[in-house]
Scaffold this motif. Sequence first.
Motif, PDB file in Angstrom:
ATOM      1  N   THR A 126      -6.541   0.013  -9.126  1.00  0.00           N
ATOM      2  CA  THR A 126      -6.605   0.284  -8.072  1.00  0.00           C
ATOM      3  C   THR A 126      -5.905  -1.379  -7.843  1.00  0.00           C
ATOM      4  OG1 THR A 126      -8.421  -1.362  -8.411  1.00  0.00           O
ATOM      5  CG2 THR A 126      -9.305   0.877  -7.759  1.00  0.00           C
ATOM      6  N   LEU A 127      -5.790  -0.754  -6.335  1.00  0.00           N
ATOM      7  CA  LEU A 127      -4.617  -1.619  -5.722  1.00  0.00           C
ATOM      8  C   LEU A 127      -5.300  -3.186  -5.568  1.00  0.00           C
ATOM      9  CD1 LEU A 127      -1.541  -3.040  -5.100  1.00  0.00           C
ATOM     10  CD2 LEU A 127      -1.664  -1.326  -2.596  1.00  0.00           C
ATOM     11  N   ASN A 186      -0.564   6.033  -8.642  1.00  0.00           N
ATOM     12  CA  ASN A 186      -0.947   7.699  -8.969  1.00  0.00           C
ATOM     13  C   ASN A 186      -0.801   7.541 -10.654  1.00  0.00           C
ATOM     14  OD1 ASN A 186      -2.549   7.355  -6.664  1.00  0.00           O
ATOM     15  ND2 ASN A 186      -0.825   9.067  -5.402  1.00  0.00           N
ATOM     16  N   GLU A 236       4.172  11.055  -2.590  1.00  0.00           N
ATOM     17  CA  GLU A 236       3.670  10.369  -1.751  1.00  0.00           C
ATOM     18  C   GLU A 236       4.465   9.709  -0.199  1.00  0.00           C
ATOM     19  OE1 GLU A 236       0.478   8.893  -1.716  1.00  0.00           O
ATOM     20  OE2 GLU A 236      -0.595   9.643  -2.832  1.00  0.00           O
ATOM     21  N   THR A 291       1.396   3.158  -4.133  1.00  0.00           N
ATOM     22  CA  THR A 291      -0.110   3.452  -4.310  1.00  0.00           C
ATOM     23  C   THR A 291       1.040   4.705  -5.641  1.00  0.00           C
ATOM     24  OG1 THR A 291      -0.965   4.078  -2.020  1.00  0.00           O
ATOM     25  CG2 THR A 291      -0.897   6.163  -3.136  1.00  0.00           C
ATOM     26  N   GLN A 298       0.585  -1.082   0.174  1.00  0.00           N
ATOM     27  CA  GLN A 298       0.204   0.069  -0.336  1.00  0.00           C
ATOM     28  C   GLN A 298       0.771   1.254   0.028  1.00  0.00           C
ATOM     29  OE1 GLN A 298      -3.255   0.399  -0.168  1.00  0.00           O
ATOM     30  NE2 GLN A 298      -2.886   2.602   0.132  1.00  0.00           N
ATOM     31  N   LYS A 299       1.961   1.229   0.443  1.00  0.00           N
ATOM     32  CA  LYS A 299       2.702   2.485   0.775  1.00  0.00           C
ATOM     33  C   LYS A 299       3.798   2.800  -0.342  1.00  0.00           C
ATOM     34  CE  LYS A 299       6.411   4.853   3.633  1.00  0.00           C
ATOM     35  NZ  LYS A 299       6.864   4.637   5.110  1.00  0.00           N
TER      36      LYS A 299
END
Length: 364
Positions: A124-125, A114, A214, A110, A106-107
């Motif tokens: 989407t992840l 984007n 991010e 992302t 997730q980290k």
Amino acid sequence: MSWRYITLPPQDGYHMVTSFVSVADYVSNGGKNTLLLFNVKQPFVNVGVHQEVWLEVDLEYTKKMGIPVVRRDLGGGTVVITPGEQDFFLVVRHEDAPSSPSALYQKFLTPIVNVIRSYGIDATLKDQDIVVKGKKISGNGAMTRGKAVVITGNILLTLDVELMSKCIKVPSEKFRDKVAKDMRGWLTSIQDEIGYVPSKEELYKKIKEEFEKELNVKFEESNLTPEEIEEWDKLANEKIDEEWIYFKDNRHPDLKTERCVKINSSLALCHMDYKARKLLRITLRVFNKTIDEVSISGDFFVMSPQGFLERLEDALKGTPPSEVDRKIKEVFDKEKPVIFGFTQEDLIKAFQELISKPEIQEII
């Protein structure tokens, strides 16, 4: 916080799968976190560290076409890497990475989500992959090395489904057409989604900016150190060695079967594919009512400890089938592995299902 940002010219498959290893050693020894961007010179088949080549690759075709088979140090499935994808490698200090695989992805993925979304694509992840309406547009993985965590991945810019389907092992040529059709059903690319491929300069700029935004870091354009390059070349040459490429196959030379067969009243050989979160492929030889040998392969990720799967296989040798559950729990409790793709319970269920096959039940 300042991180290194490094771009490289296209590489061969052996250098591609080892680039992040030398960088991980640099980071482990106190070097800066690093983002590495490049792509491959020519196609190659990239086999996951926990897979058996003979089960995954059409070796007759790859040898005929001169397409290298390269085993990486990372888990996951077999993929055909082509110049039509953009690859990225992020190497960070252990303390800068979340401990859980889902939080890690997730980290650090992302920013890539984007980038893809910036082209008007609804990305989407999903687990460790990035998907567009259910189709994968980015496949990714992670591993630990020393005091560093490595996240590797790609963005599919174009797709060569025909080549991909020919490199993958299938039961028949008729089935290969289905594989190609299925690939079109679960893979997509930037070109498929928007009708063109962005320039490398534009893509690199977007990737750099999104990671900076991010992660709240600042990149400095840099180069690999002479020590990293020296180690990289050494590691790439080691990957050419067939002992490494076929180490999983050669570890179990007598377990090459995709079915179950009772050989005599005291010996049976049985293979089964079990779908957990990822695919588990287990081949078992039972002799004189005990497990004589076992191979566990698949497209999962064992992030730590190194060599866990091989030690688990060894621990199961000599175990009566009725004791498999206990033995698996014992090894998991002792080693506390970090695995993405299956759990201890999944593995126990897979073995229970395999051991319940008539060919094995008849001899135990």
